[in-house]
Design a protein around this motif. Structure first.
Motif, mmCIF file in Angstrom:
data_model
loop_
_atom_site.group_PDB
_atom_site.id
_atom_site.type_symbol
_atom_site.label_atom_id
_atom_site.label_comp_id
_atom_site.label_asym_id
_atom_site.label_seq_id
_atom_site.Cartn_x
_atom_site.Cartn_y
_atom_site.Cartn_z
ATOM 1 N N UNK A 81 96.019 41.131 62.106
ATOM 2 C CA UNK A 81 96.630 40.161 63.017
ATOM 3 C C UNK A 81 97.578 39.196 62.327
ATOM 4 N N UNK A 82 97.559 39.158 60.981
ATOM 5 C CA UNK A 82 98.258 38.081 60.283
ATOM 6 C C UNK A 82 98.552 38.483 58.843
ATOM 7 N N UNK A 83 99.577 37.859 58.252
ATOM 8 C CA UNK A 83 99.796 38.042 56.818
ATOM 9 C C UNK A 83 98.600 37.543 56.019
ATOM 10 N N UNK A 84 97.828 36.640 56.604
ATOM 11 C CA UNK A 84 96.680 36.102 55.885
ATOM 12 C C UNK A 84 95.533 37.100 55.785
ATOM 13 N N UNK A 147 92.648 51.878 48.238
ATOM 14 C CA UNK A 147 93.768 51.499 49.086
ATOM 15 C C UNK A 147 93.257 50.816 50.346
ATOM 16 N N UNK A 148 94.158 50.162 51.067
ATOM 17 C CA UNK A 148 93.832 49.559 52.354
ATOM 18 C C UNK A 148 94.954 49.848 53.336
ATOM 19 N N UNK A 149 94.592 50.331 54.510
ATOM 20 C CA UNK A 149 95.561 50.625 55.561
ATOM 21 C C UNK A 149 95.058 50.054 56.880
ATOM 22 N N UNK A 150 95.991 49.591 57.697
ATOM 23 C CA UNK A 150 95.658 49.069 59.017
ATOM 24 C C UNK A 150 95.774 50.207 60.031
ATOM 25 N N UNK A 151 94.660 50.697 60.568
ATOM 26 C CA UNK A 151 94.745 51.834 61.494
ATOM 27 C C UNK A 151 95.468 51.509 62.801
ATOM 28 N N UNK A 152 95.614 50.221 63.122
ATOM 29 C CA UNK A 152 96.364 49.842 64.325
ATOM 30 C C UNK A 152 97.870 50.020 64.123
ATOM 31 N N UNK A 153 98.294 50.085 62.856
ATOM 32 C CA UNK A 153 99.697 50.350 62.554
ATOM 33 C C UNK A 153 100.580 49.130 62.491
ATOM 34 N N UNK A 154 100.181 48.045 63.126
ATOM 35 C CA UNK A 154 100.973 46.824 63.121
ATOM 36 C C UNK A 154 100.056 45.652 63.459
ATOM 37 N N UNK A 155 100.573 44.435 63.291
ATOM 38 C CA UNK A 155 99.770 43.257 63.625
ATOM 39 C C UNK A 155 99.559 43.148 65.135
ATOM 40 N N UNK A 156 98.346 42.788 65.514
ATOM 41 C CA UNK A 156 98.041 42.514 66.915
ATOM 42 C C UNK A 156 98.334 41.040 67.205
ATOM 43 N N UNK A 159 93.230 38.333 68.369
ATOM 44 C CA UNK A 159 92.164 38.904 67.551
ATOM 45 C C UNK A 159 91.363 39.918 68.366
ATOM 46 N N UNK A 160 92.003 41.043 68.622
ATOM 47 C CA UNK A 160 91.385 42.165 69.322
ATOM 48 C C UNK A 160 91.616 43.423 68.495
ATOM 49 N N UNK A 161 90.868 44.458 68.815
ATOM 50 C CA UNK A 161 91.012 45.718 68.100
ATOM 51 C C UNK A 161 91.949 46.618 68.884
ATOM 52 N N UNK A 162 93.149 46.845 68.344
ATOM 53 C CA UNK A 162 94.141 47.667 69.026
ATOM 54 C C UNK A 162 93.862 49.150 68.876
ATOM 55 N N UNK A 191 97.923 32.091 61.243
ATOM 56 C CA UNK A 191 99.330 32.469 61.367
ATOM 57 C C UNK A 191 99.409 33.768 62.167
ATOM 58 N N UNK A 192 99.535 33.647 63.466
ATOM 59 C CA UNK A 192 99.599 34.826 64.313
ATOM 60 C C UNK A 192 100.998 35.438 64.258
ATOM 61 N N UNK A 193 101.144 36.605 64.836
ATOM 62 C CA UNK A 193 102.423 37.302 64.858
ATOM 63 C C UNK A 193 103.468 36.448 65.556
ATOM 64 N N UNK A 194 104.587 36.173 64.895
ATOM 65 C CA UNK A 194 105.650 35.348 65.455
ATOM 66 C C UNK A 194 105.577 33.884 65.076
#
Length: 245
Positions: A81-84, A147-156, A159-162, A191-194
């Protein structure tokens, strides 16, 4: 009230210092990789960068379940969800490398630092190129790298599971690597998306990382990927129920 007022100049100052700190750490990564090519030293630079990114905005990190990490190479999957998310995980979960969208690699100095660190460049709209990157990384994960990968592909945005994408699970099956789910809570509020300035109007926040038990990929084939994907998702879903965590 006083701390809330104090948070505004703190966040503005942090927002000014963050890119400077990032450039300096990226330059240090490039230099150290060229001169020494020492993973432990590079890990120290990553940890120094990310922990200080959190300190600038008075972000605390709590970690649960570190004992669930298996030996050897594996793949973290996490809600994004965030760069953090990145700062907290890189600062407190030990040595591993993220997959990052390929556009970030074009940023001067920072992009060079990511390449030298071994970050995976993910071209999200070019599936064939992504799988070439995963194939090249299979030898690294078999050699014990993480390694670490976000299975949602992008930030949501919240705070939900996309929805999950298939790529990380195909990568794990092909590399015969365990999958270690990580549930990240609290990063979106910082720090949410945007959002441009972290922790605006709040003096301190806490990110919680919960490392869940590993999921073996032994016995799974690429055709079984949906089954594995759903298994991991069901492990993470309860943490996003109302009033949970």
């Amino acid at each position: 009230m006083f701390l809330k007022l104090l948070s505004y100049p703190r966040s503005l100052l942090g927002a000014l210092l963050l890119p400077i700190h990032t450039v300096l750490c990226s330059a240090a990564m490039v230099i150290c990789n060229i001169l020494f090519n020492n993973r432990k030293l590079e890990d120290h630079i990553v940890e120094f960068w990310t922990r200080n990114c959190c300190r600038m905005f008075n972000v605390k990190v709590e970690v649960k379940g570190l004992e669930n990490r298996p030996e050897g190479g594996f793949l973290y999957v996490f809600n994004h969800t965030s760069f953090f998310d990145i700062f907290a995980m890189n600062g407190w979960l030990g040595s591993f490398r993220f997959g990052a969208k390929i556009e970030l690699f074009s940023i001067p100095v920072f992009g060079a630092g990511m390449r030298r660190a071994g970050i995976l460049p993910i071209a999200r709209n070019r599936r064939d190129e992504v799988f070439k990157v995963y194939q090249a990384a299979e030898a690294r994960i078999k050699a014990g790298e993480r390694f670490a990968l976000a299975p949602e592909g992008t930030r949501q945005k919240t705070e939900t599971l996309g929805p999950f994408k298939s790529g990380p699970f195909i990568f794990a099956i092909s590399a015969k690597a365990p999958i270690v789910p990580v549930v990240v809570k609290g990063a979106a509020a910082i720090m949410s998306k945007g959002q441009l300035v972290p922790n605006w109007g709040v003096w301190s926040r806490t990110i919680t990382l919960e490392v869940l038990p590993p999921v073996s990929t032994e016995g799974y084939t690429i055709e079984d990927r949906p089954v594995l994907q759903e298994k991991v998702r069901k492990m993470m879903e309860p943490y996003f129920a109302v009033d949970n965590f």
